[in-house]
Design an enzyme around this catalytic site. Structure first.
Site, PDB file in Angstrom:
ATOM      1  N   ASP A  61     -69.055 -61.833  -5.093  1.00 21.67           N
ATOM      2  CA  ASP A  61     -69.132 -60.403  -4.795  1.00 21.67           C
ATOM      3  C   ASP A  61     -69.005 -59.689  -6.143  1.00 21.67           C
ATOM      4  O   ASP A  61     -67.927 -59.649  -6.736  1.00 21.67           O
ATOM      5  CB  ASP A  61     -67.995 -59.998  -3.862  1.00 21.67           C
ATOM      6  CG  ASP A  61     -68.018 -58.515  -3.497  1.00 21.67           C
ATOM      7  OD1 ASP A  61     -68.744 -57.747  -4.170  1.00 21.67           O
ATOM      8  OD2 ASP A  61     -67.303 -58.111  -2.558  1.00 21.67           O
ATOM      9  N   SER A 140     -84.268 -49.244 -10.960  1.00 21.61           N
ATOM     10  CA  SER A 140     -85.139 -48.708  -9.912  1.00 21.61           C
ATOM     11  C   SER A 140     -85.839 -47.485 -10.485  1.00 21.61           C
ATOM     12  O   SER A 140     -85.334 -46.856 -11.424  1.00 21.61           O
ATOM     13  CB  SER A 140     -84.291 -48.292  -8.704  1.00 21.61           C
ATOM     14  OG  SER A 140     -85.009 -47.434  -7.841  1.00 21.61           O
ATOM     15  N   TYR A 153     -77.330 -43.429  -5.172  1.00 22.48           N
ATOM     16  CA  TYR A 153     -78.138 -44.541  -5.693  1.00 22.48           C
ATOM     17  C   TYR A 153     -78.708 -44.202  -7.066  1.00 22.48           C
ATOM     18  O   TYR A 153     -78.624 -45.003  -8.000  1.00 22.48           O
ATOM     19  CB  TYR A 153     -79.252 -44.850  -4.691  1.00 22.48           C
ATOM     20  CG  TYR A 153     -80.051 -46.098  -5.024  1.00 22.48           C
ATOM     21  CD1 TYR A 153     -79.472 -47.358  -4.911  1.00 22.48           C
ATOM     22  CD2 TYR A 153     -81.385 -46.013  -5.424  1.00 22.48           C
ATOM     23  CE1 TYR A 153     -80.203 -48.502  -5.195  1.00 22.48           C
ATOM     24  CE2 TYR A 153     -82.117 -47.149  -5.707  1.00 22.48           C
ATOM     25  CZ  TYR A 153     -81.527 -48.398  -5.604  1.00 22.48           C
ATOM     26  OH  TYR A 153     -82.258 -49.531  -5.892  1.00 22.48           O
ATOM     27  N   ALA A 155     -77.540 -42.118  -9.206  1.00 17.22           N
ATOM     28  CA  ALA A 155     -76.441 -42.087 -10.181  1.00 17.22           C
ATOM     29  C   ALA A 155     -76.134 -43.480 -10.705  1.00 17.22           C
ATOM     30  O   ALA A 155     -75.962 -43.683 -11.909  1.00 17.22           O
ATOM     31  CB  ALA A 155     -75.191 -41.476  -9.546  1.00 17.22           C
TER      32      ALA A 155
END
Length: 267
Positions: A61, A140, A153, A155
């Site tokens: 994780d 992205s 997202y 940020a």
């Protein structure tokens, strides 16, 4: 033999990068596969092993620093070094800021998307410096252009862009390359699993998916960028156009960003 660590390797882009590297390099590559879903990782590892690649599955994780450090430690203990680190693990989100009641998941998203990459990179750095290796950050287009409904997202992805841009300049003298990839809409389940305004799971995509890039094409572009040590991989003609238009016609780019959303989720 090259040792390559891939986070977020249980499905989507990360799994496809692993499969393509295994097919291309066969016995010449050792793939360290990290994600939370151990069973899915084992499936990807089996697919890669069929192509002759060595594999190591490390359930991780990335929002927990100790697990990022343990991932790097496991890779080095097994294969003796690291030649490339692909920071691909990430989570999506879509919510209008005014509709968010509790900002705790904004912080969680930052831990996954930014801090997971920072922690893995920091732990791997001594070994990457030794091998004059490669670092990849999967950002992205929302990390180049702010998209409505994606304040959280965008940020996290803008933060990734800034961190890895600065790091690229720092590591140039050491011969370590940093490649930041900016995919647009790719045909994966990431948006369905993203956070909604209440911090739950979206269950659907808020973006128009009809022209989504295939996961195979996206993975191939990232691998090519890594291997040729490109600074950036901006995917899709619209992504490249939007980046330049933002400098000269920012209002037009905002309209383009709005047009990418389905009508029912527009502000």
């Amino acid at each position: 033999m090259e040792t390559i660590i891939i986070t977020g390797a249980s499905d989507g882009i990360g799994a496809e990068i692993a499969r393509q590297l295994a097919r291309k390099q066969g016995a010449g590559v050792a793939l360290v596969l990290a994600a939370r879903n151990a069973a899915a990782l084992e499936q990807v590892a089996a697919q890669c092993a069929k192509s002759g690649a060595q594999t190591l599955v490390v359930p991780t994780d990335v929002s927990v620093q100790a697990q990022c450090v343990a991932l790097i430690g496991a890779a080095v203990a097994r294969f003796g070094g690291i030649d490339a680190l692909i920071n691909n693990a990430g989570r999506s989100a879509h919510a209008l800021f005014a509709e968010v009641s509790d900002l705790a998941w904004y912080e969680e998203l930052m831990r996954i998307n930014l801090w997971g990459s920072v922690w893995c990179t920091h732990a791997a750095l001594p070994y990457l410096t030794q091998s004059r290796g490669r670092i990849v950050a999967v950002s992205s287009l929302a990390g180049l252009i702010g998209v409505p409904g994606r304040t959280a997202y965008s940020a996290t992805k803008f933060a990734m862009g800034g961190f890895f841009e600065a790091l690229r300049a720092e590591l140039k003298p050491a011969g370590v390359s940093v490649t930041t990839a900016y995919p647009g809409v790719v045909a994966t389940q990431i948006r369905h699993r993203g956070f909604n305004a209440a911090g739950g799971q979206l269950g659907s995509s808020s973006l128009k998916e009809d022209k989504a890039m295939s996961v195979e094409e996206c993975a191939a572009l990232i691998i090519a960028g890594m291997q040729s040590r490109q600074r950036e991989v901006v995917m899709s003609a619209k992504g490249k156009l939007g980046r330049w238009l933002k400098l000269i016609a920012p209002g037009l780019v905002e309209k383009m960003a709005l047009a990418a959303l389905k009508d029912d989720v527009k502000p």
